[in-house]
Structure formats: C-alpha cells, structure tokens
Design an enzyme around this catalytic site. Sequence first.
Site, PDB file in Angstrom:
ATOM      1  N   ASP A  59      40.297  29.277  43.771  1.00 54.76           N
ATOM      2  CA  ASP A  59      40.736  30.567  44.317  1.00 54.76           C
ATOM      3  C   ASP A  59      39.981  31.709  43.630  1.00 54.76           C
ATOM      4  O   ASP A  59      40.510  32.370  42.747  1.00 54.76           O
ATOM      5  CB  ASP A  59      42.257  30.670  44.078  1.00 54.76           C
ATOM      6  CG  ASP A  59      42.860  31.984  44.513  1.00 54.76           C
ATOM      7  OD1 ASP A  59      42.252  32.685  45.341  1.00 54.76           O
ATOM      8  OD2 ASP A  59      43.963  32.314  44.025  1.00 54.76           O
ATOM      9  N   LYS A  61      38.137  34.104  45.510  1.00 59.84           N
ATOM     10  CA  LYS A  61      38.137  35.272  46.426  1.00 59.84           C
ATOM     11  C   LYS A  61      36.807  36.028  46.428  1.00 59.84           C
ATOM     12  O   LYS A  61      36.743  37.209  46.063  1.00 59.84           O
ATOM     13  CB  LYS A  61      39.265  36.237  46.053  1.00 59.84           C
ATOM     14  CG  LYS A  61      40.665  35.636  46.120  1.00 59.84           C
ATOM     15  CD  LYS A  61      41.714  36.708  45.921  1.00 59.84           C
ATOM     16  CE  LYS A  61      43.126  36.171  45.972  1.00 59.84           C
ATOM     17  NZ  LYS A  61      43.507  35.310  44.854  1.00 59.84           N
ATOM     18  N   ASP A  64      30.962  39.811  48.525  1.00 63.82           N
ATOM     19  CA  ASP A  64      29.685  40.406  48.109  1.00 63.82           C
ATOM     20  C   ASP A  64      28.765  40.387  49.322  1.00 63.82           C
ATOM     21  O   ASP A  64      29.194  40.054  50.425  1.00 63.82           O
ATOM     22  CB  ASP A  64      29.101  39.612  46.922  1.00 63.82           C
ATOM     23  CG  ASP A  64      28.242  40.480  46.003  1.00 63.82           C
ATOM     24  OD1 ASP A  64      27.428  41.274  46.527  1.00 63.82           O
ATOM     25  OD2 ASP A  64      28.380  40.367  44.778  1.00 63.82           O
ATOM     26  N   THR A 119      48.704  40.653  49.406  1.00 63.07           N
ATOM     27  CA  THR A 119      50.116  41.019  49.592  1.00 63.07           C
ATOM     28  C   THR A 119      50.515  42.176  48.674  1.00 63.07           C
ATOM     29  O   THR A 119      51.570  42.766  48.848  1.00 63.07           O
ATOM     30  CB  THR A 119      51.039  39.807  49.342  1.00 63.07           C
ATOM     31  OG1 THR A 119      50.589  39.136  48.179  1.00 63.07           O
ATOM     32  CG2 THR A 119      51.027  38.849  50.509  1.00 63.07           C
ATOM     33  N   ARG A 211      54.881  29.534  39.054  1.00 57.74           N
ATOM     34  CA  ARG A 211      55.928  29.526  38.028  1.00 57.74           C
ATOM     35  C   ARG A 211      57.147  28.653  38.310  1.00 57.74           C
ATOM     36  O   ARG A 211      57.689  28.081  37.359  1.00 57.74           O
ATOM     37  CB  ARG A 211      56.334  30.976  37.703  1.00 57.74           C
ATOM     38  CG  ARG A 211      55.239  31.687  36.927  1.00 57.74           C
ATOM     39  CD  ARG A 211      55.355  33.180  37.014  1.00 57.74           C
ATOM     40  NE  ARG A 211      55.071  33.657  38.362  1.00 57.74           N
ATOM     41  CZ  ARG A 211      55.119  34.929  38.724  1.00 57.74           C
ATOM     42  NH1 ARG A 211      55.430  35.848  37.844  1.00 57.74           N
ATOM     43  NH2 ARG A 211      54.831  35.285  39.966  1.00 57.74           N
TER      44      ARG A 211
END
Length: 233
Positions: A59, A61, A64, A119, A211
């Site tokens: 992950d 992201k 560019d 989000t 978590r």
Amino acid sequence: MAKDVIIACDFNSAQKTFEFLNKFTTVKPFLKIGMELYYAEGPSIVREIKARGHKIFLDLKLHDIPNTVKKSMAVLSNLDVDMCNLHASGTTAMMTAALEGLTRADGTRPLLVAVTQLTSTDEESMRRDLLIEKPIDEVVMHYAEVAKNAGLDGVVCSPLEAGKVHARCGEGFVTVTPGVRFADGDVGDQKRVTTPKKARELGSDYIVVGRPITAAEDPVKAYERCVKEFLED
Ligand code: C5P
C-alpha cells in the site's frame, strides 16, 4: 471472485512485525504493508514476508508522472507482491502507465487498485483546497469509473461505498475496504465503520483490518473471528 481478510501490518520495524507474525503458526494471512513499514525496512521486508508464504498488498499509493510510476511499478512487480495501489487523481495516463510497468514478461501482474478520495478528505476540504465542487460521492464514483476504464482491477473505498462501486463498475471490479470494527470493539480514529459481516453484506471483496487484530490480546483469535464473520457467518 476471491474474498479475503487483509491484516494491516502498521508496525515501524521488522522486529515488531515478526513478533506479531510469529503468533500465526497454522495460517498465513494476507497482509498489507504500508508506507510506515516499507520506509522503515525497505524492500527486504517484502521479500522476507513473501518468503514466509503470505500474500502481500503493498500500500504505497503512488502518484507521479506516468514514466516514473511505470518504472516504479516494474520494481514493485519484481518484488512479487499480490496487490498494489496508486491515486486515481494521477489520471488515466498514469494508471495505464502503471499497468504497463506492473505487467511481467510472462504476462502476469499483481492486482492494481486505485485510491479515489482519501477518507480523510471531506467535501469542504475538497472544495477549498482542490477546487472540486461536486458532491464527494459523485467524485468517488467518477474516479472509480475512470480507474475501471483505464484497466485497473478495483478501488480502495469505504465498505459503505462498495455496493455503489459494484453497481457502477461491475461485480468483478474489486472493492478493498478499511474501516472495519467488531460490533463490541473500539472504533479508534475511524469514523464510518462497519463490522466484517456487514462489510460482506455491503459487497466488500477484501476487508483491511489493522488494530482490531494487531492490538488484540489474542491476535490469532481476533483474525479467525474476522475471517469467520466476513467469509462464513
Ligand atoms: O487499524 P485500522 O483497522 O484502522 O487500520 C486500517 C488500515 O487501512 C490502516 O493501514 C489505514 O492506513 C488504512 N486505510 C484506511 N482508510 C483509507 C485507506 C487506508 O484506514 N481510506
């Protein structure tokens, strides 16, 4: 389509990661490696975890110019990850370049999913900082459609958006959804959360859970509960 629970390995060292992974003696969960762990340990952490037999969602992201993303994706593809991602706001040219970079000589490649709007971005900050005037729902669905048309496999989105994404982009377009909590668990800093069971009902293909598993007293038990609620109940 494959459905699975992905554990977010949000640790800042290999040592903490392996202390956590060593608890899993009989199952090899699908894992997400994000910027924190990757920047701390570099590509060796990906190779080591892969060698232990886990599937990996890397992950990072990317966002560019197309040429840079294409070459970087080729490097990530060589790490033999199973899924990676980029920002849809890099536009179609960047996404198609990413797909080219990811595709290996034998024609195989990791799944590629797009982040639509984070989000953490709300309508007000979108209007104020990005000059995007449309309702956020419309923006998310439009970005999903642009990603689909560019040839991507899916998007990272809220479980609450998964059904709408499928309606717009097809059932085969993958939805990867964080923001999952047990009904009796701590919400923490996540705002719009759903349970694993509800995420499945809403159409999520992969739930990303951090978590509730990593901070649980018994992480293996928490993972198994998650799998049961998401895949079986
Ligand atoms: O600990 P928790 O279950 O909240 O972890 C969720 C994981 O999903 C984290 O790694 C977080 O960075 C990631 N994520 C998210 N919301 C997004 C995109 C990624 O929570 N929109």
